[in-house]
Enzyme design. Sequence first.
Site, PDB file in Angstrom:
ATOM      1  N   CYS A 377       4.051   7.025  -3.399  1.00 17.92           N
ATOM      2  CA  CYS A 377       3.146   8.068  -3.884  1.00 17.92           C
ATOM      3  C   CYS A 377       2.703   8.980  -2.735  1.00 17.92           C
ATOM      4  CB  CYS A 377       1.980   7.453  -4.648  1.00 17.92           C
ATOM      5  SG  CYS A 377       1.322   8.629  -5.844  1.00 17.92           S
ATOM      6  N   HIS A 503       4.421   4.426  -8.508  1.00 16.82           N
ATOM      7  CA  HIS A 503       3.898   3.225  -7.847  1.00 16.82           C
ATOM      8  C   HIS A 503       4.761   2.019  -8.232  1.00 16.82           C
ATOM      9  CE1 HIS A 503       0.089   4.699  -6.157  1.00 16.82           C
ATOM     10  NE2 HIS A 503       0.151   5.585  -7.125  1.00 16.82           N
ATOM     11  N   GLU A 505       4.831  -0.763  -7.108  1.00 14.79           N
ATOM     12  CA  GLU A 505       4.117  -2.038  -7.052  1.00 14.79           C
ATOM     13  C   GLU A 505       3.475  -2.428  -8.385  1.00 14.79           C
ATOM     14  OE1 GLU A 505       3.173   0.810  -5.826  1.00 14.79           O
ATOM     15  OE2 GLU A 505       1.002   1.048  -5.642  1.00 14.79           O
TER      16      GLU A 505
HETATM   17  N1  GLN Z   1      -3.006  12.303  -3.523  1.00 20.73           N
HETATM   18  C1  GLN Z   1      -1.666  12.390  -4.006  1.00 20.73           C
HETATM   19  C2  GLN Z   1      -1.591  13.093  -5.347  1.00 20.73           C
HETATM   20  O1  GLN Z   1      -2.588  13.224  -6.017  1.00 20.73           O
HETATM   21  C3  GLN Z   1      -1.026  11.010  -4.086  1.00 20.73           C
HETATM   22  C4  GLN Z   1      -1.706  10.115  -5.067  1.00 20.73           C
HETATM   23  C5  GLN Z   1      -1.420   8.645  -4.833  1.00 20.73           C
HETATM   24  O2  GLN Z   1      -0.948   8.243  -3.785  1.00 20.73           O
HETATM   25  N2  GLN Z   1      -1.738   7.807  -5.802  1.00 20.73           N
HETATM   26  O3  GLN Z   1      -0.543  13.509  -5.759  1.00 20.73           O
END
Ligand code: GLN
Length: 534
Positions: A377, A503, A505
Amino acid sequence: MHFIVITGGVISGIGKGTITSSLGYILKERDFKVTIVKIDPYLNYDAGTMNPYQHGEVFVLGDGGEVDLDLGNYERFLDRDLASENNITTGKIYKKVIERERKGDYLGSTVQIIPHITDEIKRHIRRVGENSNADIVLVEVGGVVGDIESMPFLEALRQLKLEEDGKVFFIHVTYVPMLHSLGEPKTKPTQHSVRELRSIGIQPDAIVARSEISLDDEVKRKIALFTQVDEKAVIGVPDVSDIFTMPIYLNDSTLPSYILEKVSLPNRNNSLNKWKAIVNNIVNPKENVEIAVVGKYVDLKDSYISHEHAFMHVTGKTGIGVKIRWVNSETEMDNYEKLRGVNGILIPGGFGARGIEGKIKAIKYARENKIPVLGICLGFQLEVVEFARNVLHLEGANSTEFNPDTKFPVIDLLPEQMGIKEMGGTMRLGDKKVIIKKGTKTFNLYQKEEILERHRHRYEVNPKFIKDFEDSGLKFSATDEEGIRMEILELDKHPFFMGSQFHAEFRSRPERPSVLHGALVEASLQYKKISEKN
Ligand code: GLN
C-alpha cells in the site's frame, strides 16, 4: 442458534480476543457453523478514523468495513470472511436508533436506553447470526465489566439469556495476578469482578482465569466457590508463547465439552491435527530469516499485527521462521545501520508524511543492494516514488498526499476522486478483483489471472508516468478490472523487488498464506544463503 458471550474482568489486554478466536476455531472444527461478533463500546461509528497508537491496526473486511483488529483474528482462525456488521460499536447502534426515531418508528414513545437501545443491540446480534447461518454466535464484549460504555450491551446480553433460555453461555475472562513476594496467585480481583457482573444480573457460566503460571486446583476451587461457578468450568490459562498454541491449549481443557453440554449441543471431539502441524512448524522452524519491517508505528507492534500473522502463516506452511526486526522509519533511518544484516525488508502501509523519507531510504537501500523488498500500500507507492527520484531522476517526485505541489506527482488522486472532503469511509475499501498479466514474475507466483484482495487507500499510481516506469524496468504486473489502477509492481534485474497496492496481509490465512509474504520469505532465504556463501 446458540450464543456464547465473552466478557472481560479486572484488566484489558489479557488475550480475551485470542481466547474468543481460539474457541471459535475449536467449535468450527467440531463441525459447527460459527460466527463472531465483536462489541466495541466506544462512540466512533467504526475504527476507520482511529489512530493505530490507540487501538492497533485497523483491519479491513471484504465489504470494506474498517474494524477492530480482533476481527482479523476471527477471520484468520475461523477461515471465514466476516462483514462490517460483525463489529458493533455504540456509534453504530445509536445512529440506527436515532435514524429510526427520525423516521417515526417509535412515534409516541420516549426513546430510551432500555428498551430501544438494548432491543437494537439484540436485533443486531441475532441478525448477524442469521445472515451467516450460524449454529453458534460468539459475542466478545470489548473492555472490562464496570466500564460505563459497556453497560447497555451487558444489559442487552442479560436479556438475551432470558429470551433464549438454555442457549446462552457466559464466559468471564479475568486476570489472576501473582504476588511474587508471597509466591501466590491472588483471586480477589476476580471475585470482585464477578461480583460486579452479578450486580448487573449476569452470572457467568465459566471463568477463564489468565495468569502468568498455571493455576493449581486449590486456586481454581477457591475461584469456583466465590463466584458460584462449577469447578469444571474454571479454566486457568497461563501465558502461552504464541497465540497459535491457544486453540490447542483450550481444546485440551474441559471448557469446550462443558459449554456444549450446558447448551445441549453434540460434542464431536477433534484433536486438531491440522492445526498442530502448522503450530509445529511455527514452534520449530527448520530455517530462519530476519526481515526488517520499516514503519512509523513500530513502537506499538499491534499496528502491524496482520503482517506478523501473515509471516506466521508462511512459517506454518513452509517451516521457514521469520524474525522481525522493527525499524522506526522516522527516528532510525538517518543511516542504514538498522538494516545491516537483514535478509529482507517489508515496507507496510500508512498515512501522513511522517516517516516517509525513512521508508524511501530503506527502499533505495534494498534496490541498490539487491535485498528482497516488499512494499504494501503506502510501501508500494513509495517504491514508485523512490524509483522516480533515483532511477528516472525526477527530482522531488512525490505523492500529492505529501506534497500537493510536486512537479512530479507520480502518486496522485484519480480525477474522479478530486473534491471528496470527508475522511470516514471515503477510501477505496475492501475486496476488489486484481487482474494479473501473464508472463510476469507475479503470474509465476500466483499461477492465476484473477485474485481477490483487500484495499484501503485513496491515492493511485499516476497513469501519466506509467510508460516511463515500464521503459526503465519497473513493471506493473497487475491492475484493477478496468486496467486503470495499478495493483502490483515488480522490478526487472532484481531478485525480489515487489509491491502491492492492496493489503496482501489481510486475506492471509493459516492454510492459505499470503502469496507475496511467502515470496518475500523465500527470496529472503535465498538472499541469506548467497550472502553466507560470500
Ligand atoms: N496513504 C496512502 C493512500 O491513502 C496509502 C494507504 C495505506 O497504506 N493503507 O493511498
